[in-house]
Scaffold this active site. Structure first.
Site, PDB file in Angstrom:
ATOM      1  N   ASP A 109       0.875  -1.175   0.000  1.00  0.00           N
ATOM      2  CA  ASP A 109       0.000   0.000   0.000  1.00  0.00           C
ATOM      3  C   ASP A 109       0.909   1.221   0.000  1.00  0.00           C
ATOM      4  OD1 ASP A 109      -2.369   1.585   0.287  1.00  0.00           O
ATOM      5  OD2 ASP A 109      -2.019   1.723   2.440  1.00  0.00           O
ATOM      6  N   SER A 110       0.308   2.395  -0.097  1.00  0.00           N
ATOM      7  CA  SER A 110       1.091   3.629  -0.004  1.00  0.00           C
ATOM      8  C   SER A 110       1.640   3.818   1.408  1.00  0.00           C
ATOM      9  CB  SER A 110       0.199   4.823  -0.357  1.00  0.00           C
ATOM     10  OG  SER A 110      -0.875   4.906   0.569  1.00  0.00           O
ATOM     11  N   CYS A 131      -4.504  -1.666  -1.822  1.00  0.00           N
ATOM     12  CA  CYS A 131      -4.702  -0.239  -2.028  1.00  0.00           C
ATOM     13  C   CYS A 131      -5.663  -0.060  -3.198  1.00  0.00           C
ATOM     14  CB  CYS A 131      -3.355   0.410  -2.335  1.00  0.00           C
ATOM     15  SG  CYS A 131      -3.460   2.154  -2.756  1.00  0.00           S
ATOM     16  N   GLU A 161      -2.532   8.241   8.107  1.00  0.00           N
ATOM     17  CA  GLU A 161      -1.142   7.789   7.971  1.00  0.00           C
ATOM     18  C   GLU A 161      -0.247   8.472   8.999  1.00  0.00           C
ATOM     19  OE1 GLU A 161      -0.093   5.512   5.592  1.00  0.00           O
ATOM     20  OE2 GLU A 161       1.913   5.628   6.407  1.00  0.00           O
ATOM     21  N   CYS A 216     -11.134   2.950   0.733  1.00  0.00           N
ATOM     22  CA  CYS A 216      -9.688   3.171   0.878  1.00  0.00           C
ATOM     23  C   CYS A 216      -9.259   2.347   2.079  1.00  0.00           C
ATOM     24  CB  CYS A 216      -9.408   4.653   1.110  1.00  0.00           C
ATOM     25  SG  CYS A 216      -7.715   5.012   1.658  1.00  0.00           S
ATOM     26  N   HIS A 261      -7.056   2.710   4.214  1.00  0.00           N
ATOM     27  CA  HIS A 261      -6.734   3.451   5.436  1.00  0.00           C
ATOM     28  C   HIS A 261      -7.984   3.665   6.314  1.00  0.00           C
ATOM     29  CE1 HIS A 261      -2.937   4.500   3.459  1.00  0.00           C
ATOM     30  NE2 HIS A 261      -2.533   5.105   4.565  1.00  0.00           N
TER      31      HIS A 261
HETATM   32  N1  DGL Z   1      -4.863   3.119   1.123  1.00  0.00           N
HETATM   33  C1  DGL Z   1      -4.941   3.540  -0.216  1.00  0.00           C
HETATM   34  C2  DGL Z   1      -6.238   3.193  -0.907  1.00  0.00           C
HETATM   35  O1  DGL Z   1      -6.839   2.212  -0.568  1.00  0.00           O
HETATM   36  C3  DGL Z   1      -4.323   4.843  -0.630  1.00  0.00           C
HETATM   37  C4  DGL Z   1      -4.404   6.013   0.242  1.00  0.00           C
HETATM   38  C5  DGL Z   1      -3.514   7.117  -0.293  1.00  0.00           C
HETATM   39  O2  DGL Z   1      -2.309   6.897  -0.344  1.00  0.00           O
HETATM   40  O3  DGL Z   1      -4.049   8.168  -0.685  1.00  0.00           O
HETATM   41  O4  DGL Z   1      -6.655   3.855  -1.816  1.00  0.00           O
END
Ligand code: DGL
Length: 302
Positions: free
Chosen positions: A29-30, A93, A172, A207, A209
């Site tokens: 993931d990011s 992600c 994050e 997302c 996160h």
């Molecule tokens: N967790 C990621 C997603 O599911 C990306 C969040 C990000 O880096 O903006 O899209």
């Protein structure tokens, strides 16, 4: 950042050679968001060794554009294949899946690649009012992949799409005040919530996160409103994909480990993993933390 040469990844496991059941599964993931998926993967696949890569140096992905995210995703996959010889890759992600899953599959056709997308289909099944809010990054909602999914389901429900700029980044950074303020703002844009006709009764967390802000999001909706994320369905799908290719690990002699990798701030990732993975893996036996993608020395394992 320059695009990696896929042929260079052939050192450990020649690309195109059959993946081996003894190798780890790569997850990326990011940043820390994909840990919400890893948690479900560890519960579903307790015999597997996972290598989790957080591309923190290039996060957040959500507001950067497809070309940038695709370049990052290819670089991370290249590293996971070349250094760890992964047998399968889970793109934990939504934004990276939308931007790059087709490129990853084209570049490494022998590697099983599991992507994820906002859970619109399960939401349509769950919703009684037919009004569904979708919280996701701007990149995910603007992507062609999401556009096709949305279009295919358009007649089946009313979708309120809410791009949540800054929310993944606040999560994050563990910035509770900003996370709380953004949850209030975006839930305000997503409602009104309720179980009556015309009200939104189902919220898709599009997302990875966002599950980590679940209590803050839930606080803005009445009892009975459902929140749907993709961790468990992705874990089940991953099991099916690797089982179909004969790649499920047998019971290991010792407890399987977890390797944490990142392109920056490994201490942050390590702390997040200890916090978020602990409930489902209380004894996290062999966590080792290895070097960032492009800079810095290895951090001692524990
Ligand atoms: N967790 C990621 C997603 O599911 C990306 C969040 C990000 O880096 O903006 O899209």
């Amino acid at each position: 950042m320059s695009l990696p040469d896929a042929s260079a990844a052939s050192a450990d496991r020649p690309i195109g050679s059959a993946p081996n059941a003894d190798r780890p599964i790569g997850v990326f993931d990011s940043g820390v968001g994909g840990l919400s998926v890893l948690r479900a993967l560890q519960a579903e696949l307790p015999h597997e060794h996972f290598v989790y890569f957080a591309d923190t140096a290039h996060a957040p992905y959500g507001e950067r554009g497809d070309a940038y995210v695709a370049e990052c995703a290819l670089a991370v996959a290249h590293e996971l294949i070349g250094t760890h010889g992964i047998k399968a890759l889970v793109v934990a992600c939504n934004t990276a899946t939308a931007a790059a899953v087709h490129l990853l599959r084209a570049q490494w056709p022998a590697l099983p690649v599991v992507g994820l997308e906002p859970a619109l289909k399960p939401a349509v099944t769950a919703s009684r009012t037919g009004h569904i809010a979708v919280l996701a990054t701007r990149g995910t909602l603007a992507s062609a992949k999401f556009g096709r999914l949305h279009e295919a389901l358009r007649g089946q429900a009313q979708f309120r799409l809410v791009p949540c700029d800054g929310l993944a980044d606040a999560i994050e950074r563990d910035d509770a005040i900003k996370t709380g303020a953004l949850c209030a703002r975006y839930m305000g844009a997503a409602g009104p919530f309720g179980l009556q006709a015309g009200e939104v009764d189902t919220v898709v967390l599009g997302c990875t996160h966002y599950p980590f802000a679940a209590p803050l999001l839930h606080a803005h909706a009445p009892e009975g409103v459902r929140f749907i994320d993709t961790g468990v369905p992705v874990a089940l799908h991953t099991r099916r994909v690797i089982a179909a290719q004969g790649l499920l690990a047998g019971a290991p002699a010792s407890a399987p480990g977890l390797t944490l990798r990142g392109s920056a701030d490994l201490a942050h990732l390590q702390a997040a993993a200890a916090r978020w993975l602990a409930p489902s893996a209380p004894s996290l036996p062999k966590v080792s933390v290895s070097a960032p993608l492009s800079a810095g020395a290895a951090v001692a394992g524990r």
